[in-house]
Design an enzyme around this catalytic site. Structure first.
Site, PDB file in Angstrom:
ATOM      1  N   GLY A   8       0.702  -5.286   0.839  1.00  0.00           N
ATOM      2  CA  GLY A   8      -0.432  -5.437  -0.061  1.00  0.00           C
ATOM      3  C   GLY A   8      -0.062  -6.066  -1.386  1.00  0.00           C
ATOM      4  O   GLY A   8      -0.897  -6.696  -2.040  1.00  0.00           O
TER       5      GLY A   8
ATOM      6  N   ALA B 134       0.847  -1.194   0.000  1.00  0.00           N
ATOM      7  CA  ALA B 134       0.000   0.000   0.000  1.00  0.00           C
ATOM      8  C   ALA B 134       0.881   1.243   0.000  1.00  0.00           C
ATOM      9  O   ALA B 134       2.022   1.219   0.466  1.00  0.00           O
ATOM     10  CB  ALA B 134      -0.914  -0.005   1.225  1.00  0.00           C
TER      11      ALA B 134
ATOM     12  N   GLU C 126       4.206  -5.415   7.758  1.00  0.00           N
ATOM     13  CA  GLU C 126       3.344  -4.400   8.374  1.00  0.00           C
ATOM     14  C   GLU C 126       3.655  -4.154   9.846  1.00  0.00           C
ATOM     15  O   GLU C 126       3.444  -3.046  10.351  1.00  0.00           O
ATOM     16  CB  GLU C 126       1.866  -4.803   8.220  1.00  0.00           C
ATOM     17  CG  GLU C 126       1.312  -4.686   6.805  1.00  0.00           C
ATOM     18  CD  GLU C 126       1.533  -5.938   5.967  1.00  0.00           C
ATOM     19  OE1 GLU C 126       0.990  -6.011   4.860  1.00  0.00           O
ATOM     20  OE2 GLU C 126       2.253  -6.862   6.435  1.00  0.00           O
TER      21      GLU C 126
ATOM     22  N   GLU D  96      -0.073  -9.698  -0.719  1.00  0.00           N
ATOM     23  CA  GLU D  96      -1.480 -10.090  -0.582  1.00  0.00           C
ATOM     24  C   GLU D  96      -2.175 -10.148  -1.942  1.00  0.00           C
ATOM     25  O   GLU D  96      -3.058 -10.981  -2.157  1.00  0.00           O
ATOM     26  CB  GLU D  96      -2.189  -9.122   0.354  1.00  0.00           C
ATOM     27  CG  GLU D  96      -1.729  -9.274   1.804  1.00  0.00           C
ATOM     28  CD  GLU D  96      -2.186  -8.139   2.702  1.00  0.00           C
ATOM     29  OE1 GLU D  96      -2.895  -8.414   3.673  1.00  0.00           O
ATOM     30  OE2 GLU D  96      -1.837  -6.976   2.418  1.00  0.00           O
TER      31      GLU D  96
END
Length: 258
Positions: free
Chosen positions: A111, A66, A134, A114
């Site tokens: 992300g 992200a 994270e 993911e």
């Protein structure tokens, strides 16, 4: 034939749809606009009767996660909606009736990892690096990582990656089952397209049903919903502010557990 916009390119090669994340100056970090455009690309290829299989790749890096700068500006009361939107897009990807192959070079972190986890098959170039870092920001994976990673590589290895925030190379990713195979970077798209073409020649109804049944055996809706709640709670902490500030200031964070 190519379509899309400045950050998401969509190309069609006969029965194969190719989505390329195209924000190399930010290592293809996902912001809200890119998530929205990815969702549109998934819907477009899902509804295209000519397309039988899909490849997701990145320009240089796959996706570094992200966009931290954008996240820094998001208010805690807005974060659940952001997290939920990411889940919606990745759930759409995972639930597509057409197989999706992730072709991964460079960073696939947070992300980005993911995003790869929501695909059906992952092929890595030798340069690929994977991680869920994270915790370094005082956060947890927020786009499905706590659930999909443990189901793919097992609980123990998933805990090791998520709780330490470690980054692993392509060889280790293959050894723990995170990726299906590793090839030279320059051979990656050829390999992905060859596999996509093989799948595209199979019965599309059978492929769709087989994928749906395999996914049903890994039902994770309850866990994904809890991940959204816990991610939002992490985002409201002082540790999250310290973690993101430290990242942007290129220093080691000093977490206090508050």
């Amino acid at each position: 034939m190519s379509t899309g916009n400045e950050h998401i390119k969509v190309e069609k090669k006969k029965e194969i749809g190719i989505i390329t994340l195209n924000r190399p100056e930010a290592r293809n970090a996902l912001n809200r606009k890119m998530l929205h455009d990815l969702g549109d690309a998934f819907i477009g290829l899902e509804n295209d009767p000519q397309i039988r299989s899909i490849i997701i790749a990145g320009n240089k890096d796959f996706c570094a996660g992200a966009d931290i700068k954008e996240m820094h500006a998001i208010k805690p009361e807005e974060i659940e909606a952001f997290c939920r939107w990411g889940h919606k897009v990745f759930d759409k990807l995972e639930g597509m009736g057409k197989p999706v192959i992730a072709a991964i070079t460079g960073f696939a972190l947070g992300g980005g990892c993911e995003l790869a986890l929501a695909c059906d098959i992952r092929i890595a170039g030798e340069s690929a690096k994977f991680g869920q870092p994270e915790v370094n920001l005082g956060l947890i994976p927020g786009f499905g990582g706590t659930q999909r990673l443990s189901r793919l590589i097992g609980v123990a290895k998933a805990k090791e990656m998520i709780l330490t925030g470690k980054i692993i190379d392509a060889k280790e990713a293959e050894s723990i089952g995170l990726v299906n195979s590793v090839v030279k970077d320059e051979e990656l798209m050829t390999k992905a397209e060859e596999m996509s073409q093989v799948i595209a020649q199979k019965g599309p109804i059978a492929v769709k049903m087989a994928k749906a049944l395999i996914n049903e055996n890994q039902e994770i809706k309850e866990g994904l919903e809890k991940e959204i709640t816990f991610f939002a709670q992490c985002f409201a902490t002082q540790d999250r502010l310290e973690g993101i500030n430290a990242f942007l200031e290129k220093r080691k964070p000093q977490f206090k557990g508050i």
